[in-house]
Design an enzyme around this catalytic site. Structure first.
Site, PDB file in Angstrom:
ATOM      1  N   PHE A 105       0.808  -1.210   0.000  1.00 45.94           N
ATOM      2  CA  PHE A 105       0.000   0.000   0.000  1.00 45.94           C
ATOM      3  C   PHE A 105       0.850   1.273   0.000  1.00 45.94           C
ATOM      4  O   PHE A 105       0.386   2.316  -0.445  1.00 45.94           O
ATOM      5  CB  PHE A 105      -0.884   0.066   1.256  1.00 45.94           C
ATOM      6  CG  PHE A 105      -1.945  -0.981   1.341  1.00 45.94           C
ATOM      7  CD1 PHE A 105      -3.065  -0.919   0.543  1.00 45.94           C
ATOM      8  CD2 PHE A 105      -1.836  -2.028   2.238  1.00 45.94           C
ATOM      9  CE1 PHE A 105      -4.060  -1.872   0.629  1.00 45.94           C
ATOM     10  CE2 PHE A 105      -2.821  -2.990   2.343  1.00 45.94           C
ATOM     11  CZ  PHE A 105      -3.939  -2.917   1.532  1.00 45.94           C
ATOM     12  N   SER A 149      -4.885   1.836  -8.945  1.00 48.42           N
ATOM     13  CA  SER A 149      -5.949   2.840  -8.899  1.00 48.42           C
ATOM     14  C   SER A 149      -6.605   2.979 -10.263  1.00 48.42           C
ATOM     15  O   SER A 149      -5.987   2.724 -11.306  1.00 48.42           O
ATOM     16  CB  SER A 149      -5.344   4.188  -8.486  1.00 48.42           C
ATOM     17  OG  SER A 149      -6.237   5.245  -8.722  1.00 48.42           O
ATOM     18  N   THR A 151      -7.028   5.620 -11.574  1.00 52.48           N
ATOM     19  CA  THR A 151      -6.343   6.727 -12.255  1.00 52.48           C
ATOM     20  C   THR A 151      -5.504   6.238 -13.432  1.00 52.48           C
ATOM     21  O   THR A 151      -5.145   7.044 -14.296  1.00 52.48           O
ATOM     22  CB  THR A 151      -5.425   7.500 -11.291  1.00 52.48           C
ATOM     23  OG1 THR A 151      -4.465   6.605 -10.717  1.00 52.48           O
ATOM     24  CG2 THR A 151      -6.229   8.158 -10.185  1.00 52.48           C
ATOM     25  N   TYR A 173       0.778  11.504 -10.080  1.00 53.56           N
ATOM     26  CA  TYR A 173       0.329  10.360  -9.287  1.00 53.56           C
ATOM     27  C   TYR A 173      -0.123   9.222 -10.194  1.00 53.56           C
ATOM     28  O   TYR A 173       0.274   8.060 -10.025  1.00 53.56           O
ATOM     29  CB  TYR A 173      -0.811  10.771  -8.354  1.00 53.56           C
ATOM     30  CG  TYR A 173      -1.518   9.591  -7.731  1.00 53.56           C
ATOM     31  CD1 TYR A 173      -0.869   8.789  -6.792  1.00 53.56           C
ATOM     32  CD2 TYR A 173      -2.828   9.271  -8.096  1.00 53.56           C
ATOM     33  CE1 TYR A 173      -1.514   7.696  -6.230  1.00 53.56           C
ATOM     34  CE2 TYR A 173      -3.470   8.180  -7.537  1.00 53.56           C
ATOM     35  CZ  TYR A 173      -2.813   7.395  -6.604  1.00 53.56           C
ATOM     36  OH  TYR A 173      -3.450   6.302  -6.053  1.00 53.56           O
ATOM     37  N   LYS A 177       1.414   5.163 -10.894  1.00 54.78           N
ATOM     38  CA  LYS A 177       0.669   3.906 -10.865  1.00 54.78           C
ATOM     39  C   LYS A 177       0.807   3.151 -12.189  1.00 54.78           C
ATOM     40  O   LYS A 177       0.980   1.934 -12.215  1.00 54.78           O
ATOM     41  CB  LYS A 177      -0.806   4.173 -10.541  1.00 54.78           C
ATOM     42  CG  LYS A 177      -1.053   4.623  -9.107  1.00 54.78           C
ATOM     43  CD  LYS A 177      -0.570   3.589  -8.092  1.00 54.78           C
ATOM     44  CE  LYS A 177      -0.873   3.988  -6.667  1.00 54.78           C
ATOM     45  NZ  LYS A 177      -0.373   3.007  -5.664  1.00 54.78           N
TER      46      LYS A 177
END
Length: 358
Positions: A105, A149, A151, A173, A177
């Site tokens: 995480f 995510s 995203t 961000y 990912k």
């Protein structure tokens, strides 16, 4: 916080664990004291695993460890305070514990902050993953569940969004990912690793005990904790960014998933990896979208009063609707959500009220 020894935080809440648990497989949770990590800790313990947490508490509070002990009735919550960038600490953890698999995480996650501080995001999210990889390879670990995510879909062309949609990004961000997923793909092609890549949509809600929930240090980036702060009086009103989208009420629609359902998804992913040694990439959502105004109204019902909001201009990069195609998660993992929007709102408000000074 209790005494610290070798950077390990031990919080005792009850006596001896059962003999069965002593034989359980041990899982490392990086970022395990955070919002999703802490709920996953509970789900793993309930599923019969043992858990070791690594967290630097940059966006979490050490007091969560005491609460985790209370919820799970464990005599000890094992947590090492530090960063995934600390290779010596990672090596220490794998030396001191017989780790079977990792759920990763630990990452920075605020979109706006990533635009302002991209290098920090590259370091923590990408270099941190590489540091962890080097350690687990040395330790002979072959299974890792990765916190990804939605995203990674950027501005999707079609909804619901399936796992076969093109990967893209609209901010640093999101880039971290996408890059991390590519690293996992290339690593699995070179070595016998099995990865579970879980693409979250919008986590919401809190544990039914009211002991753990989302606790951002500053103004929340996500909708539900922002509404919660309005409900508690910490913020004057909700800013609704745009009411002229092509949606049911003109406001943006998103797929929200209860954090306890999300935590269970991690358990199912881990169990799949350990039992089959086959990797997977799945969306974790509900397949149901709610608008900003619908969310605000539902939270108001949980609180028992209307919550104020004002309409503000659209934000650059926001899309009208973001909705998960959840069929693959059900097929591959047997994953189905158990909680709806009312549960998310009620559990969130219960968490807020539990934290309020008496």
């Amino acid at each position: 916080m209790g005494q610290r020894s070798d950077r390990q935080l031990d919080h005792c809440t009850r006596s001896i664990a059962s003999a069965d648990n002593q034989m359980a497989q041990k899982i490392l949770l990086t970022g395990g004291a955070g919002y999703i990590g802490s709920h996953t800790y509970v789900a793993l313990i309930e599923a019969g695993f043992e858990v070791v947490i690594l967290d630097n508490f940059s966006n979490s509070n050490p007091s969560v460890l005491i609460r985790l002990g209370q919820i799970t009735r464990q005599n000890q919550v094992i947590c090492y305070e530090g960063s995934v960038l600390d290779k010596a600490l990672l090596a220490q953890i794998f030396t001191e514990h017989d780790i079977s698999a990792v759920i990763h995480f630990a990452a920075l996650k605020a979109v706006g902050e990533s635009v302002e501080q991209p290098l920090a995001y590259f370091s923590t999210n990408i270099t941190g993953l590489l540091c962890l990889f080097e350690t687990i390879k040395t330790a002979g670990i072959k299974h890792l569940v990765f916190s990804s995510s939605a995203t990674v879909y950027g501005e999707p062309e079609e909804v619901p969004i399936s796992e076969t949609a093109p990967l893209q990004f609209t901010n640093p961000y999101g880039f971290t990912k996408v890059a991390s997923e590519q690293i996992l793909t290339q690593a699995a092609a070179a070595d016998p690793w099995a990865f579970g890549v879980l693409r979250y949509f919008n986590p919401a809600g809190a544990h039914p005990s009211g002991l753990i929930g989302e606790d951002p240090f500053d103004i929340p980036n996500n909708l539900m904790p922002y509404i919660a702060k309005v409900a508690s009086g910490a913020l004057p009103h909700l800013n609704v960014f745009g009411n002229d989208y092509d949606t049911r009420d003109g406001t943006g629609e998103r797929d929200y998933i209860h954090v306890c359902d999300l935590a269970q998804g991690h358990v199912l992913s881990l169990q799949k990896l350990l039992s089959t040694h086959e990797g997977h990439v799945v969306n974790l959502g509900t397949g149901q979208a709610y608008s900003v105004l619908e969310m605000n109204a539902a939270y108001g019902e949980a609180v028992g009063r209307d919550l104020p909001y004002v309409i503000a201009p659209r934000r650059p990069g926001d899309v009208p609707t973001c909705l998960a195609d959840v069929r693959k998660a059900k097929k591959v993992l047997g994953f189905e959500t158990q909680f709806g929007l009312a549960d998310m709102c009620q559990s969130s408000w219960n968490w807020i009220e539990t934290q309020a000074p008496s």
